[in-house]
Scaffold this motif. Structure first.
Motif, mmCIF file in Angstrom:
data_model
loop_
_atom_site.group_PDB
_atom_site.id
_atom_site.type_symbol
_atom_site.label_atom_id
_atom_site.label_comp_id
_atom_site.label_asym_id
_atom_site.label_seq_id
_atom_site.Cartn_x
_atom_site.Cartn_y
_atom_site.Cartn_z
ATOM 1 N N ALA A 1 5.486 12.430 -22.869
ATOM 2 C CA ALA A 1 4.848 13.050 -24.031
ATOM 3 C C ALA A 1 5.869 13.800 -24.886
ATOM 4 O O ALA A 1 5.865 13.688 -26.116
ATOM 5 N N LEU A 2 6.766 14.562 -24.254
ATOM 6 C CA LEU A 2 7.788 15.294 -25.002
ATOM 7 C C LEU A 2 8.761 14.338 -25.688
ATOM 8 O O LEU A 2 9.114 14.532 -26.859
ATOM 9 N N GLU A 3 9.197 13.310 -24.959
ATOM 10 C CA GLU A 3 10.108 12.328 -25.552
ATOM 11 C C GLU A 3 9.487 11.673 -26.785
ATOM 12 O O GLU A 3 10.123 11.537 -27.837
ATOM 13 N N LEU A 4 8.237 11.234 -26.620
ATOM 14 C CA LEU A 4 7.556 10.518 -27.692
ATOM 15 C C LEU A 4 7.325 11.425 -28.893
ATOM 16 O O LEU A 4 7.502 11.014 -30.049
ATOM 17 N N ALA A 5 6.929 12.667 -28.632
ATOM 18 C CA ALA A 5 6.691 13.610 -29.724
ATOM 19 C C ALA A 5 7.978 13.908 -30.487
ATOM 20 O O ALA A 5 7.968 14.079 -31.704
ATOM 21 N N ALA A 6 9.098 13.969 -29.750
ATOM 22 C CA ALA A 6 10.378 14.253 -30.398
ATOM 23 C C ALA A 6 10.873 13.065 -31.220
ATOM 24 O O ALA A 6 11.515 13.248 -32.259
ATOM 25 N N ARG A 7 10.574 11.846 -30.761
ATOM 26 C CA ARG A 7 11.013 10.648 -31.491
ATOM 27 C C ARG A 7 10.103 10.322 -32.668
ATOM 28 O O ARG A 7 10.557 9.759 -33.669
ATOM 29 N N ARG A 8 8.808 10.635 -32.525
ATOM 30 C CA ARG A 8 7.847 10.263 -33.557
ATOM 31 C C ARG A 8 7.026 11.480 -34.026
ATOM 32 O O ARG A 8 5.804 11.507 -33.904
ATOM 33 N N PRO A 9 7.705 12.486 -34.580
ATOM 34 C CA PRO A 9 6.949 13.639 -35.080
ATOM 35 C C PRO A 9 6.047 13.287 -36.252
ATOM 36 O O PRO A 9 5.176 14.076 -36.619
ATOM 37 N N ASP A 10 6.251 12.105 -36.836
ATOM 38 C CA ASP A 10 5.356 11.651 -37.896
ATOM 39 C C ASP A 10 3.974 11.320 -37.364
ATOM 40 O O ASP A 10 2.987 11.336 -38.111
ATOM 41 N N LEU A 11 3.880 11.034 -36.043
ATOM 42 C CA LEU A 11 2.607 10.655 -35.452
ATOM 43 C C LEU A 11 2.070 11.674 -34.453
ATOM 44 O O LEU A 11 0.864 11.681 -34.186
ATOM 45 N N VAL A 12 2.929 12.496 -33.877
ATOM 46 C CA VAL A 12 2.495 13.470 -32.865
ATOM 47 C C VAL A 12 2.542 14.864 -33.471
ATOM 48 O O VAL A 12 3.615 15.398 -33.759
ATOM 49 N N GLN A 13 1.362 15.450 -33.656
ATOM 50 C CA GLN A 13 1.273 16.769 -34.269
ATOM 51 C C GLN A 13 1.772 17.857 -33.332
ATOM 52 O O GLN A 13 2.496 18.765 -33.727
ATOM 53 N N CYS A 14 1.371 17.792 -32.055
ATOM 54 C CA CYS A 14 1.800 18.769 -31.063
ATOM 55 C C CYS A 14 1.663 18.144 -29.678
ATOM 56 O O CYS A 14 1.012 17.108 -29.509
ATOM 57 N N VAL A 15 2.281 18.789 -28.685
ATOM 58 C CA VAL A 15 2.345 18.208 -27.353
ATOM 59 C C VAL A 15 2.216 19.296 -26.299
ATOM 60 O O VAL A 15 2.737 20.405 -26.468
ATOM 61 N N VAL A 16 1.492 18.973 -25.226
ATOM 62 C CA VAL A 16 1.375 19.849 -24.056
ATOM 63 C C VAL A 16 1.933 19.088 -22.861
ATOM 64 O O VAL A 16 1.534 17.941 -22.609
ATOM 65 N N ALA A 17 2.857 19.701 -22.133
ATOM 66 C CA ALA A 17 3.490 19.058 -20.984
ATOM 67 C C ALA A 17 3.303 19.929 -19.751
ATOM 68 O O ALA A 17 3.727 21.087 -19.733
ATOM 69 N N LEU A 18 2.642 19.368 -18.736
ATOM 70 C CA LEU A 18 2.420 20.079 -17.484
ATOM 71 C C LEU A 18 3.584 19.802 -16.549
ATOM 72 O O LEU A 18 3.750 18.682 -16.065
ATOM 73 N N GLU A 19 4.442 20.803 -16.352
ATOM 74 C CA GLU A 19 5.604 20.686 -15.465
ATOM 75 C C GLU A 19 6.325 19.354 -15.665
ATOM 76 O O GLU A 19 6.394 18.506 -14.773
ATOM 77 N N PRO A 20 6.896 19.135 -16.867
ATOM 78 C CA PRO A 20 7.436 17.818 -17.211
ATOM 79 C C PRO A 20 8.798 17.545 -16.581
ATOM 80 O O PRO A 20 9.566 18.448 -16.260
ATOM 81 N N HIS A 21 9.099 16.276 -16.416
ATOM 82 C CA HIS A 21 10.454 15.833 -16.099
ATOM 83 C C HIS A 21 10.664 14.468 -16.738
ATOM 84 O O HIS A 21 9.705 13.744 -17.003
ATOM 85 N N GLY A 22 11.932 14.153 -17.011
ATOM 86 C CA GLY A 22 12.219 12.873 -17.647
ATOM 87 C C GLY A 22 13.578 12.871 -18.301
ATOM 88 O O GLY A 22 14.431 13.716 -18.014
ATOM 89 N N ASP A 23 13.788 11.922 -19.196
ATOM 90 C CA ASP A 23 15.036 11.774 -19.936
ATOM 91 C C ASP A 23 14.850 12.412 -21.309
ATOM 92 O O ASP A 23 14.199 11.847 -22.184
ATOM 93 N N PHE A 24 15.453 13.584 -21.480
ATOM 94 C CA PHE A 24 15.215 14.350 -22.697
ATOM 95 C C PHE A 24 16.418 14.333 -23.643
ATOM 96 O O PHE A 24 16.526 15.184 -24.523
ATOM 97 N N ALA A 25 17.324 13.370 -23.456
ATOM 98 C CA ALA A 25 18.542 13.352 -24.259
ATOM 99 C C ALA A 25 18.268 13.211 -25.752
ATOM 100 O O ALA A 25 19.051 13.676 -26.583
ATOM 101 N N SER A 26 17.155 12.569 -26.100
ATOM 102 C CA SER A 26 16.867 12.319 -27.515
ATOM 103 C C SER A 26 16.263 13.528 -28.221
ATOM 104 O O SER A 26 16.182 13.535 -29.451
#
Length: 315
Positions: A205-230
């Motif tokens: 959810a965080l990755e997608l929101a950061a890449r496509r802020p044109d489509l994701v207004q806001c994001v909630v992440a419950l204890e997230p993990h992943g590839d956040f380089a972008s």
């Protein structure tokens, strides 16, 4: 359970890719007791790596943007539907709050199915054992699993641990990019939206929101993990993120490390011009929550806090 009035519901699939199989021999198979000796031709055109999505539209809709619920690793959209001990899940809570809700079964999970075609996915599937879930989800110490002795004050319904185990499904380690592509296809289909993800799903959810802020207004992440380089590569002016954390993180070296990564992500989000908040449940008087906070006793109170945050963020 408070009854809900729905204006609509349904399902659809998104993403994936076609695969054409040829040159394989026909087989004689038994499809059922009454259909033995059927000739099966494995050649032809197939579709793989799509996500399955079920959507619900409340009659009393109070938010314009739809809310997408993204499950964690080794799990499915059932995480949001009903808790292991039979209480209404967060699907019910957010519908009651007035959100149109889309529940994802990501590629190779749940009703999205898995690819049975040879040579498409590398490696063998893995599945999380109950013992691993006990420790990884911070229900209790590994040494106390045999006695089912959770951490003191733990809110997960331990008596229904078997139900959580029955909801755990196999996963392929090489399908992460396919899952990202499926989620991208999802938001491109439904348009501007809000994302709420758990664990690996929170990372997506965080990755997608950061890449496509044109489509994701806001994001909630419950204890997230992943590839956040972008995160930070695209300006996030006016975009809001909320990371939610439970208890007992200090009991796990793995989770202490993941917490540090999540905090770095929030810092990067702010550096890109967005607003990022951290919600520690214990600071809200909601103590004893595990990694599976949407299933814990009192989980409806967590949903209320998130809905309150979204009321200000999802404009």
């Amino acid at each position: 359970m408070k009854p809900l009035a729905l204006a609509g519901m349904g399902s659809y699939t998104v993403g994936g890719r076609p695969v054409v199989v040829d040159g394989r021999e026909r087989q004689t198979v038994s499809l059922s007791a009454g259909l033995a000796g059927i000739e099966h031709d494995p050649n032809g055109r197939y579709w793989v790596e799509q996500a399955y999505v079920q959507y619900f539209v409340p009659h009393a809709r109070r938010f314009e943007l739809p809310l997408v619920l993204i499950h964690g690793g080794g799990l499915t959209g059932s995480s949001w539907e009903t808790t292991p001990d039979g209480r209404p899940g967060w699907l019910h809570a957010f519908l009651a709050a007035g959100f149109e809700v889309h529940v994802v079964d990501n590629a190779e999970r749940g009703r999205a199915g898995f690819c049975a075609l040879p040579g498409q996915w590398a490696g063998e599937p893995i599945v999380r054992s109950e013992e691993e879930s006990w420790s990884l989800y911070r229900i209790g110490d590994a040494a106390d699993y045999g006695r089912r002795m959770p951490f003191a004050g733990q809110r997960f319904p331990v008596a229904f641990l078997d139900e959580l185990t029955r909801r755990t499904v196999p996963r392929w380690l090489g399908t992460v990019d396919a899952q990202r592509r499926a989620l991208t296809a999802l938001i491109e289909r439904i348009g501007p939206c809000v994302l709420l993800g758990h664990s690996q799903g929170g990372g997506f959810a965080l990755e997608l929101a950061a890449r496509r802020p044109d489509l994701v207004q806001c994001v909630v992440a419950l204890e997230p993990h992943g590839d956040f380089a972008s995160i930070g590569a695209t300006p996030l002016d006016g975009r809001r993120a909320l990371a939610v954390f439970g208890d007992f993180i200090e009991r796990s070296a793995l989770w202490r490390n993941l917490l540090g990564n999540a905090q770095a992500v929030l810092h990067a989000w702010r550096g890109a011009g967005g607003t990022a908040d951290a919600l520690w449940l214990r600071d809200e008087g909601l103590v004893g929550h595990s990694h599976m906070m949407m299933m814990d006793a009192g989980s409806e109170l967590i949903a209320e806090r998130i809905a309150g945050w979204l009321a200000g963020a999802a404009r």
